[in-house]
Design a protein around this motif. Structure first.
Motif, PDB file in Angstrom:
ATOM      1  N   ARG A 187       3.891  13.641  -5.521  1.00 51.30           N
ATOM      2  CA  ARG A 187       2.843  12.780  -5.058  1.00 51.30           C
ATOM      3  C   ARG A 187       2.804  12.400  -3.605  1.00 51.30           C
ATOM      4  O   ARG A 187       1.794  12.082  -2.827  1.00 51.30           O
ATOM      5  CB  ARG A 187       2.880  11.452  -5.847  1.00 51.30           C
ATOM      6  CG  ARG A 187       1.617  10.543  -5.796  1.00 51.30           C
ATOM      7  CD  ARG A 187       0.207  10.913  -5.655  1.00 51.30           C
ATOM      8  NE  ARG A 187      -0.058  11.182  -7.041  1.00 51.30           N
ATOM      9  CZ  ARG A 187      -0.400  10.307  -8.139  1.00 51.30           C
ATOM     10  NH1 ARG A 187      -0.539   9.061  -7.517  1.00 51.30           N
ATOM     11  NH2 ARG A 187      -0.374  10.747  -9.286  1.00 51.30           N
ATOM     12  N   SER A 188       4.084  12.541  -3.031  1.00 48.40           N
ATOM     13  CA  SER A 188       4.259  12.149  -1.803  1.00 48.40           C
ATOM     14  C   SER A 188       3.805  13.200  -0.709  1.00 48.40           C
ATOM     15  O   SER A 188       3.689  12.744   0.298  1.00 48.40           O
ATOM     16  CB  SER A 188       6.008  11.949  -1.423  1.00 48.40           C
ATOM     17  OG  SER A 188       6.443  13.300  -1.406  1.00 48.40           O
ATOM     18  N   GLN A 198       0.719  14.333  -1.086  1.00 49.36           N
ATOM     19  CA  GLN A 198      -0.681  14.066  -1.387  1.00 49.36           C
ATOM     20  C   GLN A 198      -1.219  13.123  -0.485  1.00 49.36           C
ATOM     21  O   GLN A 198      -0.414  12.125  -0.034  1.00 49.36           O
ATOM     22  CB  GLN A 198      -1.022  14.143  -2.968  1.00 49.36           C
ATOM     23  CG  GLN A 198      -0.519  15.312  -3.656  1.00 49.36           C
ATOM     24  CD  GLN A 198      -0.601  15.191  -5.317  1.00 49.36           C
ATOM     25  OE1 GLN A 198      -0.741  14.228  -5.704  1.00 49.36           O
ATOM     26  NE2 GLN A 198      -0.763  16.396  -5.813  1.00 49.36           N
ATOM     27  N   ASP A 199      -2.668  13.012  -0.770  1.00 52.25           N
ATOM     28  CA  ASP A 199      -3.443  11.764   0.002  1.00 52.25           C
ATOM     29  C   ASP A 199      -3.254  10.538  -0.769  1.00 52.25           C
ATOM     30  O   ASP A 199      -2.563  10.567  -1.952  1.00 52.25           O
ATOM     31  CB  ASP A 199      -4.707  12.338   0.455  1.00 52.25           C
ATOM     32  CG  ASP A 199      -5.705  12.515  -0.792  1.00 52.25           C
ATOM     33  OD1 ASP A 199      -5.047  12.260  -1.911  1.00 52.25           O
ATOM     34  OD2 ASP A 199      -6.797  12.895  -0.894  1.00 52.25           O
ATOM     35  N   ARG A 200      -4.042   9.576  -0.274  1.00 50.80           N
ATOM     36  CA  ARG A 200      -3.623   8.212  -1.009  1.00 50.80           C
ATOM     37  C   ARG A 200      -4.346   8.482  -2.464  1.00 50.80           C
ATOM     38  O   ARG A 200      -4.002   7.446  -3.100  1.00 50.80           O
ATOM     39  CB  ARG A 200      -4.473   7.249   0.086  1.00 50.80           C
ATOM     40  CG  ARG A 200      -6.046   7.367   0.051  1.00 50.80           C
ATOM     41  CD  ARG A 200      -6.629   6.381   1.168  1.00 50.80           C
ATOM     42  NE  ARG A 200      -6.483   5.090   0.417  1.00 50.80           N
ATOM     43  CZ  ARG A 200      -5.630   4.170   1.121  1.00 50.80           C
ATOM     44  NH1 ARG A 200      -5.255   4.402   2.416  1.00 50.80           N
ATOM     45  NH2 ARG A 200      -5.394   2.814   0.584  1.00 50.80           N
ATOM     46  N   GLY A 260      -4.123  11.181  -4.520  1.00 49.82           N
ATOM     47  CA  GLY A 260      -3.510  12.007  -5.298  1.00 49.82           C
ATOM     48  C   GLY A 260      -4.356  13.170  -5.320  1.00 49.82           C
ATOM     49  O   GLY A 260      -4.213  13.751  -6.378  1.00 49.82           O
ATOM     50  N   TRP A 316      -3.516  17.812  -1.163  1.00 49.37           N
ATOM     51  CA  TRP A 316      -2.180  18.019  -0.416  1.00 49.37           C
ATOM     52  C   TRP A 316      -2.429  17.889   1.354  1.00 49.37           C
ATOM     53  O   TRP A 316      -3.248  18.358   1.896  1.00 49.37           O
ATOM     54  CB  TRP A 316      -1.923  19.442  -0.442  1.00 49.37           C
ATOM     55  CG  TRP A 316      -1.413  19.744  -1.993  1.00 49.37           C
ATOM     56  CD1 TRP A 316      -2.578  20.277  -2.848  1.00 49.37           C
ATOM     57  CD2 TRP A 316      -0.181  19.603  -2.612  1.00 49.37           C
ATOM     58  NE1 TRP A 316      -1.775  20.361  -4.079  1.00 49.37           N
ATOM     59  CE2 TRP A 316      -0.388  19.910  -4.152  1.00 49.37           C
ATOM     60  CE3 TRP A 316       0.730  18.952  -2.407  1.00 49.37           C
ATOM     61  CZ2 TRP A 316       0.277  19.601  -4.869  1.00 49.37           C
ATOM     62  CZ3 TRP A 316       1.997  18.943  -3.275  1.00 49.37           C
ATOM     63  CH2 TRP A 316       1.712  19.363  -4.421  1.00 49.37           C
ATOM     64  N   ASN A 348       2.387  12.025   5.349  1.00 49.01           N
ATOM     65  CA  ASN A 348       2.854  10.745   4.687  1.00 49.01           C
ATOM     66  C   ASN A 348       4.229  10.230   5.439  1.00 49.01           C
ATOM     67  O   ASN A 348       4.501   9.130   5.854  1.00 49.01           O
ATOM     68  CB  ASN A 348       3.165  10.509   3.216  1.00 49.01           C
ATOM     69  CG  ASN A 348       1.716  10.730   2.824  1.00 49.01           C
ATOM     70  OD1 ASN A 348       0.815   9.699   3.135  1.00 49.01           O
ATOM     71  ND2 ASN A 348       1.545  11.450   1.542  1.00 49.01           N
ATOM     72  N   GLY A 365       0.104   8.083  -2.163  1.00 47.21           N
ATOM     73  CA  GLY A 365       0.743   8.929  -1.221  1.00 47.21           C
ATOM     74  C   GLY A 365       1.817   8.354  -0.297  1.00 47.21           C
ATOM     75  O   GLY A 365       3.041   8.977  -0.353  1.00 47.21           O
TER      76      GLY A 365
END
Length: 320
Positions: free
Chosen positions: A66-67, A69-71, A73, A76, A81, A290
């Motif tokens: 998830r880290s 991905q965007d806010r 989820g 990519w 982040n 994210g």
């Protein structure tokens, strides 16, 4: 599917799991071969492995995923982040605050605990003195935070004070001070709370280590004319070095995960947020999952090396 149906399915799954385990144990109990013993051992280990896999490994891998991905989820974004953590002014302040916590809390708490343990060692009031400093350890961090929130409570100088700190300032003729609002000093006042709690832990471990120093070493040092500060520097500290390392690393891990104090006292406001609180705020308050996952992953990466080092030192301590 309703909540009740989910609970029914969960209990059925648990029942089937234990039923299968019981059946395997029954069958393997009749086997006396090496293979039967291995199957039986694996049966005992399997529940723990499954719990670690589903309760720790899967969430950890999911958070790392998830880290990137965007806010929401959905898309990519690569290392965006993580880049925000080290470039955004607000996040840099979080990193600086966390660094202050990790440097000051373990160092000062261990130092206070060590000095206290040495001073009260074999004194007539030793039990009472040790119980006095250990008492904060019996309080949860939330409870300790509430206590100190009242200690730091602020009111105008003209009004009656309910905060102990400002009451003392007013008694001495000074103006009252916003202990929890004025940055950056408010971070240091929050650090005092953690030191107050952790000093008792440090004192307990180090006092036991000091008691374990062989008497013949102490007597030999005294015969050589060593005493006072020299005894402390050349005999006490080197003898309890493994315990000092364990205490420092253990308090460091606890400090990195500091959430309760920041949340309870100021809610992360006034530039007091740390990583453990910030990933909660980003994930559940601002809904930037994210960035929240990236902060959680960073925290995990910081804790793991300390945990590994701490385990190694504890094994060395146990082998002595």
């Amino acid at each position: 599917m309703s909540t009740g149906e989910k609970f029914v399915q969960m209990f059925i799954a648990i029942g089937l799991f234990f039923g299968v385990v019981a059946l395997i144990l029954l069958l393997t109990s009749r086997l006396r071969s090496r293979k039967g013993e291995l199957v039986q051992s694996a049966t005992f280990v399997l529940p723990a492995v499954l719990m670690v896999a589903f309760g720790l490994l899967y969430p950890a891998l999911s958070t790392v995923k998830r880290s990137f991905q965007d806010r929401l989820g959905q898309e990519w974004v690569g290392f965006e982040n993580y880049s925000r953590i080290f470039t955004d002014d607000e996040q840099v302040r979080v990193l600086i605050n966390t660094a202050l916590w990790v440097i000051l809390v373990p160092t000062l708490a261990t130092l206070i605990g060590l000095v206290y343990a040495v001073l009260v060692d074999r004194a007539r009031f030793e039990k009472f003195a040790k119980a006095l400093i250990f008492m904060p350890m019996a309080i949860s961090l939330v409870g300790a935070s509430i206590i100190w929130r009242f200690v730091y409570d602020y009111r105008d100088s003209e009004r009656d004070q309910i905060g102990l700190a400002n009451a003392m300032l007013k008694f001495l003729g000074f103006d009252t001070y916003r202990f929890l609002q004025d940055a950056p000093w408010n971070t240091f006042f929050l650090i005092v709370i953690m030191i107050w709690v952790q000093a008792g832990f440090a004192m307990t471990i180090l006092a036991a280590s000091i008691r374990a120093i062989p008497d013949d070493i102490v007597e030999a040092a005294r015969l050589d004319g060593v005493g006072g500060l020299k005894m402390f520097r050349y005999i006490t500290v080197p003898s309890i070095r493994p315990s000092l390392i364990v205490v420092l690393t253990t308090i460091s891990i606890t400090t990195l995960k500091a959430f309760d104090i920041v949340r309870t006292t100021v809610g992360g406001n006034f530039d007091t947020s740390v990583i453990a609180y910030e990933f909660y705020r980003q994930s559940f308050v601002t809904r930037d999952k994210g960035l929240g996952a990236a902060l959680a992953t960073l925290l995990f990466a910081l804790v793991i090396p300390i945990v590994v080092y701490n385990v190694r030192q504890m094994r060395k301590l146990e082998a002595r």
